[in-house]
Write an enzyme that holds these catalytic residues in place. Structure first.
Site, short mmCIF file in Angstrom:
data_model
loop_
_atom_site.label_atom_id
_atom_site.label_comp_id
_atom_site.label_asym_id
_atom_site.label_seq_id
_atom_site.Cartn_x
_atom_site.Cartn_y
_atom_site.Cartn_z
N GLY A 2 48.15 33.52 47.59
CA GLY A 2 46.74 33.83 47.42
C GLY A 2 45.88 32.89 48.24
N ASP A 3 44.58 33.15 48.27
CA ASP A 3 43.63 32.32 49.02
C ASP A 3 43.94 32.27 50.51
OD1 ASP A 3 42.48 31.62 46.53
OD2 ASP A 3 43.99 30.05 46.29
N LYS A 26 41.79 36.59 52.60
CA LYS A 26 41.74 38.07 52.59
C LYS A 26 40.31 38.56 52.64
CE LYS A 26 44.08 38.59 48.79
NZ LYS A 26 44.63 37.24 48.63
N ALA A 77 40.66 36.41 40.95
CA ALA A 77 40.46 36.34 42.40
C ALA A 77 39.02 35.91 42.67
CB ALA A 77 40.72 37.69 43.02
N GLY A 78 38.77 35.49 43.88
CA GLY A 78 37.39 35.16 44.23
C GLY A 78 37.27 35.03 45.72
N HIS A 79 36.25 35.65 46.30
CA HIS A 79 36.03 35.40 47.72
C HIS A 79 34.57 35.04 47.96
CE1 HIS A 79 36.84 39.75 47.09
NE2 HIS A 79 35.55 39.79 47.33
N GLN A 133 45.34 38.10 44.93
CA GLN A 133 46.35 37.03 44.91
C GLN A 133 47.29 37.19 46.10
OE1 GLN A 133 45.77 38.72 41.60
NE2 GLN A 133 44.12 37.26 41.61
N THR A 144 37.99 28.60 40.33
CA THR A 144 38.03 27.48 39.38
C THR A 144 37.59 26.16 40.00
OG1 THR A 144 40.32 27.05 39.99
CG2 THR A 144 39.96 28.49 38.09
N LYS A 178 42.74 30.51 59.63
CA LYS A 178 42.55 29.05 59.60
C LYS A 178 43.41 28.26 60.58
CE LYS A 178 40.48 28.28 55.15
NZ LYS A 178 40.52 27.51 53.92
N LEU A 179 43.68 28.85 61.73
CA LEU A 179 44.46 28.11 62.74
C LEU A 179 43.73 26.83 63.14
CD1 LEU A 179 46.98 28.14 64.59
CD2 LEU A 179 45.61 29.34 66.30
N VAL A 195 39.89 31.49 63.70
CA VAL A 195 39.75 30.08 64.09
C VAL A 195 38.45 29.46 63.56
CG1 VAL A 195 41.22 30.25 66.14
CG2 VAL A 195 38.77 30.76 66.34
N GLY A 196 37.88 30.09 62.53
CA GLY A 196 36.64 29.57 61.95
C GLY A 196 36.12 30.54 60.92
P1 IMP Z 1 46.19 34.01 36.25
O1 IMP Z 1 46.22 35.09 37.27
O2 IMP Z 1 44.82 33.50 35.94
O3 IMP Z 1 46.98 34.38 35.02
O4 IMP Z 1 46.97 32.73 36.88
C1 IMP Z 1 48.37 32.78 37.19
C2 IMP Z 1 48.64 31.99 38.47
O5 IMP Z 1 48.08 32.67 39.58
C3 IMP Z 1 48.04 30.59 38.49
O6 IMP Z 1 48.89 29.75 39.25
C4 IMP Z 1 46.73 30.79 39.25
O7 IMP Z 1 46.28 29.60 39.86
C5 IMP Z 1 47.17 31.82 40.27
N1 IMP Z 1 46.07 32.65 40.77
C6 IMP Z 1 45.46 33.67 40.13
N2 IMP Z 1 44.52 34.21 40.92
C7 IMP Z 1 44.55 33.56 42.08
C8 IMP Z 1 43.84 33.69 43.32
O8 IMP Z 1 43.00 34.58 43.50
N3 IMP Z 1 44.18 32.81 44.29
C9 IMP Z 1 45.14 31.88 44.13
N4 IMP Z 1 45.83 31.72 43.01
C10 IMP Z 1 45.54 32.55 41.99
#
Ligand code: IMP
Length: 442
Positions: A25-26, A29, A52-54, A234, A311, A341-342, A422-423
């Site tokens: 994840g992260d 995307k 998730a979060g963007h 993720q 978080t 992120k090269l 690259v940015g």
């Molecule tokens: P949950 O999805 O909140 O149950 O978390 C389960 C695992 O997935 C944990 O290690 C979280 O840090 C990870 N995780 C959940 N969503 C993301 C995301 O969008 N990016 C990165 N890690 C994530």
């Protein structure tokens, strides 16, 4: 319609393309989806929830979206949050309000599946309480796991249920009662069904204009030859089946999840773009063979701003893990990769790539069952570069060692890299920015 005619029509259909995280994840995307969305008629989230979060930049201001696809910034794009996701109504309404306050109209082009399961207050409570106990996963505490638990236990509450207030109360009572032994063992107090029923029926009314049968909507769009992009959440190594179980999320993050999660058939999917960082990161607990728990790891964290969008937790950082990527290429049926992120690697010399693992003296080219917990990564060194990559307009402008690094990764993971970023800006993307065209390769 005759069989041949049907086959011919399908051949001429515009493809649906899946964009999937290839690591933990992260991977960036959101940024790639934003770039690709200019060529998409619809962008679909098919799994996960507000975990998730963007981060997007709207009118010079940063906005973090957890559920609404980033395609919403393109005024022509339909945005769908499909039934494979789990939805927190408060988050949805907050995101709608945030976007509207910035002049982005969402009416009539934002659609939530009536079949998507609803994250309830006690899901978040249980998730948080569990995280304070031994054996914690390091979750985002957004209630994702408990909500999916209810879904497979066949007692979940779906978005469509919020629109049926009469049945909602009894459904909620049954649901909440099922959590009682768990809440008691964890020392938590469950909410009263009546209160939840009243509050969530009201939330349902506010969401009503957006709720529909999104699978049908997508079939219609595909039959009209529209470009559909399916956005995973993720990453592959957090997938419930293919990830580093039990340190995973509770949904299907891989490309296959797009079929059941969005309600389209495998034959509707024409391409799978994997997104990978030029190094590796993970948040939460669990195995991470190439992790750098030293100054170099800290340098990657600072240079790459590696702090969670949901978080704010610092991300664990490490070298590029080719065995993990090989697994991701294989289980997603990846047709190309976008490398993000090269630029973060600028100034690091030499750069290491994990080419394979050593598992008790045996070389391992891909992680096998549970092996990530105990393998030793085997590295190959490549020369770094010191000049900034930000002004590169094409791949050919990259310094020779950066180009060599990209090509080596391609070779090691067995998938063409068609885009390199690259940015943070749209202009910092080199290569193929339209995933609906023929396979691009650098
Ligand atoms: P949950 O999805 O909140 O149950 O978390 C389960 C695992 O997935 C944990 O290690 C979280 O840090 C990870 N995780 C959940 N969503 C993301 C995301 O969008 N990016 C990165 N890690 C994530």
């Amino acid at each position: 319609m005759g069989e041949t005619e049907y086959a011919r029509q399908r051949e001429n259909l515009m493809p649906a393309v899946v964009v999937v995280g290839a690591q933990w994840g992260d991977e960036g995307k959101g940024k790639v989806v934003d770039l690709y969305a200019r060529h998409a008629d619809a962008v679909v989230r098919y799994a996960g929830g507000a975990n998730a979060g963007h981060t997007l930049v709207v009118g010079g201001e940063q906005v973090i979206l957890h559920l609404v696809p980033s395609g919403i910034l393109n005024e022509e794009t339909e945005c769908v949050v499909a039934q494979g996701t789990v939805l927190d109504p408060d988050v949805l309404l907050e995101e709608i309000a945030t976007l509207e306050a910035r002049g982005i109209s969402v009416a009539s082009r934002l659609h939530f599946s009536e079949r998507a399961h609803v994250v309830l207050p006690h899901h978040k409570l249980i998730d948080s309480l569990r995280e304070n106990k031994a054996g914690a996963i390091g979750t985002t505490k957004r209630g994702i796991g408990p909500c999916y638990e209810d879904k497979v236990a066949r007692r979940g509450i779906r978005l469509g249920d919020l629109l049926q207030p009469k049945e909602l109360r009894s459904r909620l009572a049954r649901n909440i009662e099922a959590w009682r032994p768990v809440a008691d063992a964890l020392g938590g107090t469950l909410p009263a069904p009546d209160e939840v029923a009243t509050a969530y029926a009201a939330l349902g009314q506010r969401l009503r204009p957006f709720v529909c049968d999104t699978a049908r909507l997508l079939s219609t769009l595909l039959s009209q030859n529209k470009n559909v992009m399916l956005e995973g959440a993720q990453g592959t190594l957090l997938d419930i089946d293919h990830g580093t179980y039990p340190f995973v999320t509770s949904s299907t993050a891989v490309a296959g999840g797009a079929c059941s999660g969005a309600g389209i058939g495998p034959t509707d999917i024409d391409g799978v773009v994997g997104i990978a960082k030029a190094y590796a990161t993970r948040v939460g607990h669990g195995p991470f063979p190439t992790e750098l728990e030293n100054a170099l790891g800290e340098r990657l964290r600072q240079a790459g701003s590696e702090f969670g969008a949901t978080t704010g937790r610092p991300r664990r950082c490490g070298w590029f893990d080719a065995p993990a990527l090989r697994l991701a290429v294989r289980v997603n049926g990846m047709t190309r990769l976008a490398l993000t992120k090269l630029d973060v690697l600028t100034g690091i010399d030499p750069i290491q790539i994990c080419t394979h693992y050593d598992a008790d003296g045996q070389p391992l080219s891909e992680p096998s069952f549970d092996s990530m917990r105990s393998v030793t990564p085997v590295y190959e060194s490549m020369p770094g570069w010191s000049q900034s990559l930000r002004d590169c307009a094409t791949i050919d402008d990259l310094p020779e060692p950066a180009r060599a690094y990209v090509h080596r990764l391609e070779e090691l993971v067995g998938c063409p890299i068609s885009l390199v970023s690259v940015g943070p800006g749209r202009e910092h993307s080199l290569g193929e920015v339209n995933p609906f065209t023929e396979l691009g390769q650098l």
